[in-house]
Enzyme design. Structure first.
Site: not given
Length: 464
Positions: A181, A424, A427
């Site tokens: 990702s 997070d 990312h």
């Protein structure tokens, strides 16, 4: 007289001695008192969490008189740090451009982050190809400092990103990203960077009509005006993950087949540019702890650690590229691991990074290069390994960008900032750090194009 009256009053009003004054005990009143205490306690706790959330939602909101985010004094401190940061320095002492003659000797990964008011290269609200979880400013992030940093190599200048030029060179060709990702993060960044030169955004579309948000598998976007595609294939390990073979030891739920490339390889192996990445899923927590072991042939290697397994997966990748990819036609790049920046825990235990609003200009820890050394070691042992697959070593430069993660701001524009314990720090916000990886990719792409056609990149090295 007064003393006797006081004594009589006390005898009349006290109800602590229930054995002597049972008629003064009121069960209903006692129950209501306990209930009131519980309600007040609940309201206090609710108020505490409300205040805690307001600190996140509204920068500068005081929590017990203390502001934990964007107070005026902290803004001043950040701006002062920015003023002290390396300034934009272009063409210093006649420094070469990376694409100039002799510029190919420059190590573009050795450099520093410099403040540049000309950045970012695009805005997320102008790009429909950004996943909702990467739209930090739209999701409530109060500062945009993280969008203003540009990567500056010490020995040369990178070419200014020119979306029209790159699309022209991609005409009738394919650019594919294969990985996890974080690779998707980079792929979406590239879509936005290229789309800045396309007036009619409807001419950019997913060939199968699939939505970009929360879609798994693979996505292929066509730029109709140039008949080119920019593609993403989800493959966190780059090798096959599947069910365990019959007769596997107890506790083996699935395996990574270290000697088999991911099943989608037939779809992307003939692309004109391949950009691989891997690393985030190679950990004990995401493999062995969950019953995912490593397999070679038909044998499950119960004693193999994840680092050895990662090395074998890279060996499989290099062998595949060497034998199955036409590297005279296809440019192959491997983008190295992008460090995470959790503080005070992991992604599952309340780790955080929302308070980090500046890059880290301090010394680098030694462990940042462990996975890089594994990739480099595999390539160095292969004949012409570094010629077959270029290594984009972004690990050190990315380690410094602790400020660029989605942190609290990955729950979508309708939800606003998330809870403090669900951050997070893996990312990246877009626009942001992945744009810089793509500027490096752009430079390497133009460099290869110039080698194949010496006149093709004349005047393409414009100053940033």
């Amino acid at each position: 007289m007064t003393k006797d009256a006081t004594s009589q009053d006390l005898n009349k009003t006290t109800h602590l001695d229930f054995s002597k004054k049972p008629k003064h005990f009121n069960p209903l009143g006692h129950f209501l008192g306990v209930l009131g205490f519980i309600l007040v306690t609940c309201l206090f706790i609710r108020g505490f969490f409300y205040l805690d959330y307001q600190v996140v939602l509204h920068p500068g909101f005081p929590l017990f008189g203390l502001s934990t985010t964007s107070s005026p004094s902290e803004d001043s401190e950040v701006k002062a740090a920015i003023a002290m940061a390396p300034a934009t320095t272009l063409n210093v002492n006649g420094r070469l451009g990376f694409l100039d003659q002799g510029g190919d000797a420059c190590d573009i990964y050795d450099g520093k982050w410099v403040w540049d008011d000309n950045y970012p290269l695009y805005q997320s609200q102008d790009c429909s190809f950004v996943d909702s979880g990467f739209r930090c400013l739209e999701n409530g992030r109060p500062d945009s400092y993280y969008t203003k940093w540009r990567w500056q190599p010490n020995g040369c200048d990178l070419p200014r990103f020119n979306a029209t030029l790159m699309l022209e060179k991609l005409r009738n060709r394919r650019l594919a990203f294969i990985g996890d990702s974080i690779g998707r993060n980079q792929w979406e960044s590239m879509l936005c960077m290229l789309a800045t030169s396309i007036p009619n955004k409807e001419s950019i579309y997913e060939v199968n009509g699939n939505p970009i948000t929360k879609h798994k598998g693979f996505l292929v976007f066509r730029f109709e005006d140039y008949n080119c595609t920019v593609e993403y294939y989800r493959a966190p390990y780059l090798v096959v993950q599947g069910s365990s073979p019959k007769g596997s030891p107890k506790g083996v739920r699935m395996t990574l087949r270290l000697d088999h490339m991911t099943w989608t390889h037939l779809q992307w192996k003939d692309a004109d540019v391949l950009v691989f990445n891997s690393g985030h899923w190679w950990s004990y927590e995401k493999t062995i702890k969950h019953g995912c072991y490593f397999q070679e042939g038909t044998e499950v290697k119960m004693e193999m650690d994840f680092r050895t397994a990662f090395q074998k997966s890279i060996e499989t990748l290099v062998d595949f590229v060497t034998s199955q990819v036409d590297t005279n036609k296809t440019q192959v790049l491997f983008r190295t691991y992008a460090p995470v920046h959790f503080r005070g825990g992991t992604w599952k235990t309340g780790g955080h990074c929302h308070q980090l609003r500046l890059p880290d200009f301090g010394p680098l820890p030694n462990e940042t290069e462990q996975l890089v050394d594994i990739v480099s070691g595999v390539l160095s042992k292969q004949p012409q390994g570094f010629q077959v697959m270029k290594m984009m070593n972004v690990t050190s430069m990315t380690y410094r960008r602790q400020d660029g993660h989605t942190s609290l701001y990955h729950f979508g524009t309708e939800n606003g900032p998330g809870p403090l314990n669900r951050q997070d720090c893996s990312h990246w916000c877009l626009p942001g750090v992945p744009d810089s990886w793509n500027e490096l990719l752009y430079a390497l792409f133009l460099q290869r194009e110039s080698l194949h056609s010496p006149s093709s990149t004349q005047n393409s090295q414009a100053p940033l």
